[in-house]
Motif scaffolding. Structure first.
Motif, PDB file in Angstrom:
ATOM      1  N   SER A 170       0.802  -1.237   0.000  1.00 34.63           N
ATOM      2  CA  SER A 170       0.000   0.000   0.000  1.00 34.63           C
ATOM      3  C   SER A 170       0.831   1.282   0.000  1.00 34.63           C
ATOM      4  O   SER A 170       0.283   2.375   0.082  1.00 34.63           O
ATOM      5  N   LYS A 172       2.532   4.269  -1.660  1.00 34.77           N
ATOM      6  CA  LYS A 172       2.226   4.953  -2.916  1.00 34.77           C
ATOM      7  C   LYS A 172       3.520   5.504  -3.524  1.00 34.77           C
ATOM      8  O   LYS A 172       4.234   6.266  -2.878  1.00 34.77           O
ATOM      9  N   ALA A 194       2.960  -2.312  -3.812  1.00 41.41           N
ATOM     10  CA  ALA A 194       2.897  -0.845  -3.878  1.00 41.41           C
ATOM     11  C   ALA A 194       1.797  -0.387  -4.830  1.00 41.41           C
ATOM     12  O   ALA A 194       1.414  -1.108  -5.751  1.00 41.41           O
ATOM     13  N   ARG A 195       1.315   0.818  -4.595  1.00 41.67           N
ATOM     14  CA  ARG A 195       0.355   1.471  -5.495  1.00 41.67           C
ATOM     15  C   ARG A 195       1.125   2.434  -6.384  1.00 41.67           C
ATOM     16  O   ARG A 195       1.837   3.311  -5.889  1.00 41.67           O
ATOM     17  N   PHE A 197       1.680   5.286  -9.443  1.00 38.49           N
ATOM     18  CA  PHE A 197       1.179   6.425 -10.207  1.00 38.49           C
ATOM     19  C   PHE A 197       2.282   6.770 -11.204  1.00 38.49           C
ATOM     20  O   PHE A 197       3.428   7.029 -10.795  1.00 38.49           O
ATOM     21  N   THR A 216      -1.896   3.842 -12.014  1.00 40.18           N
ATOM     22  CA  THR A 216      -2.752   4.982 -12.349  1.00 40.18           C
ATOM     23  C   THR A 216      -1.931   5.978 -13.166  1.00 40.18           C
ATOM     24  O   THR A 216      -0.862   6.418 -12.726  1.00 40.18           O
ATOM     25  N   VAL A 228       1.886  11.189  -2.354  1.00 33.52           N
ATOM     26  CA  VAL A 228       2.454   9.846  -2.372  1.00 33.52           C
ATOM     27  C   VAL A 228       3.563   9.745  -1.325  1.00 33.52           C
ATOM     28  O   VAL A 228       3.988  10.742  -0.748  1.00 33.52           O
ATOM     29  N   ASP A 229       4.033   8.526  -1.123  1.00 35.68           N
ATOM     30  CA  ASP A 229       5.119   8.289  -0.166  1.00 35.68           C
ATOM     31  C   ASP A 229       6.492   8.453  -0.810  1.00 35.68           C
ATOM     32  O   ASP A 229       7.427   8.961  -0.188  1.00 35.68           O
TER      33      ASP A 229
END
Length: 346
Positions: A170, A172, A194-195, A197, A216, A228-229
Protein backbone atom coordinates in the motif's frame (compact mmCIF):
# COMPACT_ATOMS: atom_id res chain seq x y z
CA UNK A 1 31.94 27.87 -25.39
CA UNK A 2 34.99 27.19 -23.17
CA UNK A 3 34.91 23.64 -21.81
CA UNK A 4 37.47 24.38 -19.08
CA UNK A 5 35.21 27.06 -17.61
CA UNK A 6 32.21 24.75 -17.33
CA UNK A 7 30.96 24.31 -13.75
CA UNK A 8 30.81 20.57 -14.45
CA UNK A 9 34.33 20.28 -15.91
CA UNK A 10 35.78 19.27 -12.53
CA UNK A 11 39.28 18.45 -13.79
CA UNK A 12 38.22 15.90 -16.38
CA UNK A 13 41.22 14.01 -17.70
CA UNK A 14 40.03 14.01 -21.29
CA UNK A 15 37.12 15.25 -23.40
CA UNK A 16 37.01 14.00 -26.99
CA UNK A 17 34.80 15.30 -29.80
CA UNK A 18 34.04 12.66 -32.43
CA UNK A 19 32.64 13.17 -35.91
CA UNK A 20 32.17 11.18 -39.09
CA UNK A 21 30.82 12.92 -42.17
CA UNK A 22 29.60 9.82 -43.99
CA UNK A 23 27.47 8.46 -41.14
CA UNK A 24 26.54 11.82 -39.63
CA UNK A 25 28.10 10.87 -36.29
CA UNK A 26 28.53 13.69 -33.79
CA UNK A 27 29.56 12.48 -30.36
CA UNK A 28 31.37 13.46 -27.18
CA UNK A 29 33.39 11.15 -24.93
CA UNK A 30 34.20 12.46 -21.45
CA UNK A 31 36.78 10.69 -19.30
CA UNK A 32 36.57 12.09 -15.79
CA UNK A 33 38.92 10.01 -13.64
CA UNK A 34 40.88 6.77 -14.14
CA UNK A 35 42.57 6.36 -10.75
CA UNK A 36 40.66 3.17 -9.91
CA UNK A 37 40.79 1.73 -13.43
CA UNK A 38 39.73 2.41 -17.01
CA UNK A 39 36.80 4.79 -17.39
CA UNK A 40 33.54 2.91 -17.86
CA UNK A 41 30.11 4.38 -18.53
CA UNK A 42 27.30 4.01 -21.03
CA UNK A 43 26.64 5.84 -24.27
CA UNK A 44 23.52 8.00 -24.46
CA UNK A 45 21.83 9.12 -27.69
CA UNK A 46 19.78 12.28 -27.37
CA UNK A 47 18.51 15.07 -29.59
CA UNK A 48 20.12 17.90 -27.60
CA UNK A 49 18.93 21.45 -28.24
CA UNK A 50 22.53 22.54 -28.78
CA UNK A 51 26.11 21.38 -28.45
CA UNK A 52 26.49 23.12 -25.09
CA UNK A 53 23.75 20.96 -23.58
CA UNK A 54 25.45 17.83 -24.92
CA UNK A 55 28.80 18.82 -23.42
CA UNK A 56 27.22 19.62 -20.07
CA UNK A 57 25.42 16.27 -20.01
CA UNK A 58 28.56 14.35 -20.89
CA UNK A 59 30.58 16.12 -18.17
CA UNK A 60 27.96 15.65 -15.45
CA UNK A 61 27.33 12.02 -16.35
CA UNK A 62 31.01 11.07 -16.50
CA UNK A 63 31.74 12.58 -13.09
CA UNK A 64 28.71 10.72 -11.78
CA UNK A 65 30.19 7.48 -13.15
CA UNK A 66 33.46 8.09 -11.30
CA UNK A 67 31.55 8.34 -8.04
CA UNK A 68 29.12 5.55 -8.92
CA UNK A 69 31.86 3.07 -9.71
CA UNK A 70 33.82 4.03 -6.59
CA UNK A 71 30.88 3.70 -4.17
CA UNK A 72 29.91 0.41 -5.84
CA UNK A 73 33.52 -0.65 -5.19
CA UNK A 74 34.31 -1.46 -8.79
CA UNK A 75 37.82 -1.26 -10.29
CA UNK A 76 36.60 1.26 -12.85
CA UNK A 77 37.10 4.96 -13.36
CA UNK A 78 34.37 7.24 -14.62
CA UNK A 79 33.49 8.15 -18.18
CA UNK A 80 30.47 8.70 -20.38
CA UNK A 81 29.66 9.31 -24.02
CA UNK A 82 26.79 11.02 -25.81
CA UNK A 83 25.78 10.76 -29.45
CA UNK A 84 23.92 13.83 -30.64
CA UNK A 85 20.75 13.24 -32.64
CA UNK A 86 17.27 11.75 -32.72
CA UNK A 87 17.53 8.01 -32.09
CA UNK A 88 14.45 7.36 -34.21
CA UNK A 89 16.02 9.06 -37.23
CA UNK A 90 19.80 8.69 -37.31
CA UNK A 91 20.59 5.20 -36.02
CA UNK A 92 22.52 3.09 -38.51
CA UNK A 93 25.19 0.41 -38.60
CA UNK A 94 27.49 2.92 -40.28
CA UNK A 95 27.07 5.40 -37.43
CA UNK A 96 27.71 2.91 -34.61
CA UNK A 97 30.71 1.41 -36.39
CA UNK A 98 32.12 4.91 -36.84
CA UNK A 99 31.67 5.50 -33.12
CA UNK A 100 33.34 2.16 -32.42
CA UNK A 101 36.37 3.28 -34.40
CA UNK A 102 36.62 6.40 -32.25
CA UNK A 103 36.47 4.24 -29.11
CA UNK A 104 39.25 2.08 -30.52
CA UNK A 105 41.46 5.14 -30.92
CA UNK A 106 41.19 5.80 -27.17
CA UNK A 107 43.09 2.56 -26.60
CA UNK A 108 41.06 1.28 -23.64
CA UNK A 109 41.00 4.45 -21.54
CA UNK A 110 37.21 4.35 -21.91
CA UNK A 111 34.75 1.45 -22.27
CA UNK A 112 31.21 2.16 -23.44
CA UNK A 113 27.92 0.32 -22.83
CA UNK A 114 24.16 0.84 -23.09
CA UNK A 115 22.38 3.94 -21.83
CA UNK A 116 19.37 6.02 -22.89
CA UNK A 117 18.27 5.13 -26.46
CA UNK A 118 21.20 2.72 -26.92
CA UNK A 119 20.51 -1.02 -27.05
CA UNK A 120 22.58 -4.19 -26.86
CA UNK A 121 22.24 -4.43 -30.65
CA UNK A 122 23.75 -0.94 -31.03
CA UNK A 123 26.68 -1.88 -28.80
CA UNK A 124 27.18 -5.05 -30.85
CA UNK A 125 27.65 -2.85 -33.91
CA UNK A 126 30.30 -0.81 -32.07
CA UNK A 127 31.90 -4.11 -31.14
CA UNK A 128 32.58 -4.82 -34.83
CA UNK A 129 35.19 -2.05 -34.68
CA UNK A 130 36.40 -2.22 -31.08
CA UNK A 131 36.57 -4.48 -28.03
CA UNK A 132 36.23 -1.48 -25.71
CA UNK A 133 32.53 -2.06 -25.08
CA UNK A 134 30.64 -3.94 -22.36
CA UNK A 135 27.10 -5.18 -21.84
CA UNK A 136 27.10 -7.56 -24.80
CA UNK A 137 24.49 -10.24 -25.37
CA UNK A 138 25.85 -13.64 -24.46
CA UNK A 139 27.96 -12.05 -21.73
CA UNK A 140 26.46 -9.71 -19.12
CA UNK A 141 23.74 -8.61 -21.55
CA UNK A 142 21.15 -5.94 -20.89
CA UNK A 143 21.99 -4.10 -17.62
CA UNK A 144 18.47 -2.66 -17.18
CA UNK A 145 17.03 -5.48 -15.01
CA UNK A 146 19.92 -5.12 -12.56
CA UNK A 147 19.50 -1.33 -12.37
CA UNK A 148 15.81 -1.88 -11.67
CA UNK A 149 16.54 -4.42 -8.93
CA UNK A 150 19.06 -2.12 -7.25
CA UNK A 151 16.64 0.80 -7.37
CA UNK A 152 13.92 -1.38 -5.83
CA UNK A 153 16.29 -2.34 -3.00
CA UNK A 154 17.17 1.35 -2.55
CA UNK A 155 13.52 2.26 -2.07
CA UNK A 156 13.25 -0.48 0.54
CA UNK A 157 16.36 0.84 2.30
CA UNK A 158 14.86 4.34 2.39
CA UNK A 159 11.60 3.03 3.84
CA UNK A 160 13.49 0.98 6.43
CA UNK A 161 15.49 4.03 7.54
CA UNK A 162 12.58 6.42 7.61
CA UNK A 163 9.86 4.14 8.99
CA UNK A 164 11.68 1.17 10.45
CA UNK A 165 9.76 -1.05 8.05
CA UNK A 166 10.61 -1.85 4.42
CA UNK A 167 7.19 -3.36 3.68
CA UNK A 168 5.85 -1.84 0.44
CA UNK A 169 2.26 -2.98 0.84
CA UNK A 170 0.00 0.00 0.00
CA UNK A 171 2.99 2.36 -0.23
CA UNK A 172 2.23 4.95 -2.92
CA UNK A 173 5.00 5.50 -5.47
CA UNK A 174 5.03 8.11 -8.24
CA UNK A 175 7.23 6.90 -11.09
CA UNK A 176 8.33 9.53 -13.59
CA UNK A 177 9.55 8.01 -16.85
CA UNK A 178 8.80 4.46 -17.99
CA UNK A 179 11.79 3.23 -19.95
CA UNK A 180 13.26 -0.24 -19.67
CA UNK A 181 14.65 0.24 -16.15
CA UNK A 182 11.51 1.92 -14.83
CA UNK A 183 9.33 -0.85 -16.26
CA UNK A 184 11.36 -3.41 -14.33
CA UNK A 185 11.16 -1.26 -11.21
CA UNK A 186 7.37 -1.00 -11.55
CA UNK A 187 7.18 -4.79 -11.79
CA UNK A 188 9.11 -5.21 -8.54
CA UNK A 189 7.03 -2.54 -6.80
CA UNK A 190 3.72 -3.98 -8.00
CA UNK A 191 4.65 -7.50 -6.90
CA UNK A 192 5.59 -6.08 -3.47
CA UNK A 193 2.14 -4.50 -3.11
CA UNK A 194 2.90 -0.85 -3.88
CA UNK A 195 0.35 1.47 -5.50
CA UNK A 196 1.80 3.02 -8.65
CA UNK A 197 1.18 6.42 -10.21
CA UNK A 198 3.03 6.81 -13.49
CA UNK A 199 3.79 9.24 -16.28
CA UNK A 200 5.85 9.40 -19.46
CA UNK A 201 5.89 11.36 -22.72
CA UNK A 202 5.42 8.00 -24.47
CA UNK A 203 1.75 7.12 -24.13
CA UNK A 204 2.31 3.51 -25.18
CA UNK A 205 4.77 3.06 -22.31
CA UNK A 206 2.18 4.47 -19.91
CA UNK A 207 -0.56 2.17 -21.19
CA UNK A 208 1.72 -0.85 -20.86
CA UNK A 209 2.46 -0.19 -17.19
CA UNK A 210 -1.17 0.66 -16.45
CA UNK A 211 -2.29 -2.63 -18.01
CA UNK A 212 0.48 -4.81 -16.60
CA UNK A 213 0.68 -3.43 -13.07
CA UNK A 214 -2.68 -1.76 -12.36
CA UNK A 215 -0.96 1.63 -12.26
CA UNK A 216 -2.75 4.98 -12.35
CA UNK A 217 -1.70 7.27 -15.21
CA UNK A 218 -1.17 10.95 -14.41
CA UNK A 219 -0.08 14.01 -16.39
CA UNK A 220 3.56 14.88 -17.02
CA UNK A 221 3.41 17.92 -14.75
CA UNK A 222 0.93 16.44 -12.28
CA UNK A 223 3.45 13.88 -11.01
CA UNK A 224 5.06 16.41 -8.63
CA UNK A 225 1.83 17.30 -6.83
CA UNK A 226 0.67 13.81 -5.89
CA UNK A 227 0.10 12.84 -2.27
CA UNK A 228 2.45 9.85 -2.37
CA UNK A 229 5.12 8.29 -0.17
CA UNK A 230 7.89 7.98 -2.74
CA UNK A 231 8.80 10.07 -5.77
CA UNK A 232 10.87 7.94 -8.18
CA UNK A 233 12.48 10.04 -10.94
CA UNK A 234 13.35 7.63 -13.74
CA UNK A 235 13.61 9.91 -16.78
CA UNK A 236 16.27 12.53 -17.51
CA UNK A 237 17.95 14.55 -14.78
CA UNK A 238 17.43 17.82 -12.90
CA UNK A 239 13.80 17.17 -11.95
CA UNK A 240 14.59 18.06 -8.33
CA UNK A 241 14.79 21.83 -8.54
CA UNK A 242 13.47 25.03 -6.97
CA UNK A 243 10.10 24.72 -8.68
CA UNK A 244 9.43 21.02 -8.05
CA UNK A 245 10.75 20.75 -4.48
CA UNK A 246 8.12 23.23 -3.32
CA UNK A 247 5.42 20.97 -4.77
CA UNK A 248 6.58 17.54 -3.62
CA UNK A 249 4.53 15.82 -0.93
CA UNK A 250 6.58 12.62 -0.99
CA UNK A 251 8.89 12.04 1.97
CA UNK A 252 11.31 9.87 -0.03
CA UNK A 253 13.03 10.55 -3.37
CA UNK A 254 14.43 7.33 -4.81
CA UNK A 255 14.63 6.62 -8.52
CA UNK A 256 16.93 5.41 -11.27
CA UNK A 257 17.52 8.67 -13.17
CA UNK A 258 21.00 10.19 -13.30
CA UNK A 259 21.78 13.70 -12.02
CA UNK A 260 18.44 14.10 -10.28
CA UNK A 261 19.44 17.27 -8.41
CA UNK A 262 19.44 20.33 -10.66
CA UNK A 263 22.12 21.84 -8.41
CA UNK A 264 24.02 20.53 -5.42
CA UNK A 265 22.24 22.98 -3.09
CA UNK A 266 18.94 21.24 -3.80
CA UNK A 267 20.13 18.24 -1.81
CA UNK A 268 20.31 20.34 1.33
CA UNK A 269 16.95 21.97 0.62
CA UNK A 270 15.41 18.51 0.31
CA UNK A 271 16.98 17.42 3.62
CA UNK A 272 15.71 20.52 5.42
CA UNK A 273 12.23 19.78 4.12
CA UNK A 274 12.37 16.34 5.76
CA UNK A 275 12.63 14.39 2.51
CA UNK A 276 15.02 11.43 2.43
CA UNK A 277 16.98 11.41 -0.83
CA UNK A 278 18.68 8.27 -2.12
CA UNK A 279 21.69 9.62 -4.06
CA UNK A 280 21.18 8.73 -7.71
CA UNK A 281 24.55 7.22 -8.52
CA UNK A 282 24.32 4.95 -5.47
CA UNK A 283 20.81 3.64 -6.00
CA UNK A 284 21.12 3.14 -9.76
CA UNK A 285 24.47 1.31 -9.77
CA UNK A 286 22.99 -2.14 -10.45
CA UNK A 287 23.59 -1.98 -14.19
CA UNK A 288 27.26 -1.06 -14.02
CA UNK A 289 27.79 -3.68 -11.31
CA UNK A 290 26.38 -6.31 -13.66
CA UNK A 291 28.55 -5.05 -16.51
CA UNK A 292 31.63 -5.41 -14.29
CA UNK A 293 31.05 -9.15 -13.96
CA UNK A 294 31.45 -9.46 -17.72
CA UNK A 295 35.15 -8.73 -17.07
CA UNK A 296 35.54 -11.33 -14.31
CA UNK A 297 38.48 -13.73 -14.87
CA UNK A 298 36.24 -16.80 -14.51
CA UNK A 299 33.55 -15.43 -16.81
CA UNK A 300 30.20 -13.80 -16.15
CA UNK A 301 28.22 -14.93 -13.10
CA UNK A 302 24.66 -13.69 -12.65
CA UNK A 303 24.62 -14.93 -9.05
CA UNK A 304 27.76 -12.99 -8.15
CA UNK A 305 26.35 -9.91 -9.86
CA UNK A 306 23.06 -10.06 -7.95
CA UNK A 307 24.87 -10.51 -4.63
CA UNK A 308 26.93 -7.41 -5.38
CA UNK A 309 23.81 -5.44 -6.38
CA UNK A 310 22.21 -6.35 -3.05
CA UNK A 311 24.99 -4.38 -1.39
CA UNK A 312 23.23 -1.20 -2.57
CA UNK A 313 20.80 -1.65 0.33
CA UNK A 314 23.67 -1.73 2.84
CA UNK A 315 25.52 1.21 1.27
CA UNK A 316 22.43 3.41 1.30
CA UNK A 317 21.67 2.41 4.88
CA UNK A 318 25.16 3.59 5.86
CA UNK A 319 24.76 6.86 3.94
CA UNK A 320 21.37 7.57 5.54
CA UNK A 321 22.73 6.94 9.04
CA UNK A 322 25.80 9.08 8.46
CA UNK A 323 23.67 11.88 7.00
CA UNK A 324 21.46 11.89 10.07
CA UNK A 325 24.42 11.80 12.46
CA UNK A 326 26.34 14.59 10.72
CA UNK A 327 23.25 16.63 9.78
CA UNK A 328 24.44 16.80 6.20
CA UNK A 329 22.59 16.00 3.00
CA UNK A 330 22.82 12.43 1.72
CA UNK A 331 24.31 13.42 -1.64
CA UNK A 332 27.23 15.14 0.07
CA UNK A 333 27.80 12.11 2.30
CA UNK A 334 27.82 9.92 -0.83
CA UNK A 335 30.32 12.27 -2.51
CA UNK A 336 32.58 12.12 0.55
CA UNK A 337 32.40 8.32 0.57
CA UNK A 338 33.31 8.21 -3.14
CA UNK A 339 36.21 10.62 -2.63
CA UNK A 340 37.53 8.53 0.28
CA UNK A 341 37.49 5.39 -1.85
CA UNK A 342 39.15 7.12 -4.84
CA UNK A 343 41.87 8.50 -2.56
CA UNK A 344 42.55 5.33 -0.57
CA UNK A 345 41.70 2.67 -3.14
CA UNK A 346 39.12 -0.11 -3.11
Amino acid sequence: MAVFNQVDFDNHEQVVFCSDKESGLRAIVAVHNTKLGPAVGGCRMWDYANDEDAIKDALRLSKGMTYKNAVARLPFGGGKSVIIGNAKEIKSEQLFRAFGRHLEQLGGRYYSAEDVNITCDDVALMNKETNYVLGLEGKSGNPSPFTAYGTFLGIKAALQHQRGDQNLSSVKVAVQGLGAVAYGLCKYLHEAGARLFVTDINQQAVERVVNDFSATAVGIDEIYDLDVDVYAPCALGATINDETIARLKATIIAGCANNQLAESRHGEIVREKGILYAPDYVINAGGIINVYYETAPDGYSKMASLEHVEGIFTTLTEIFARSEKEQKSTHLIADELAQEIIKNGL
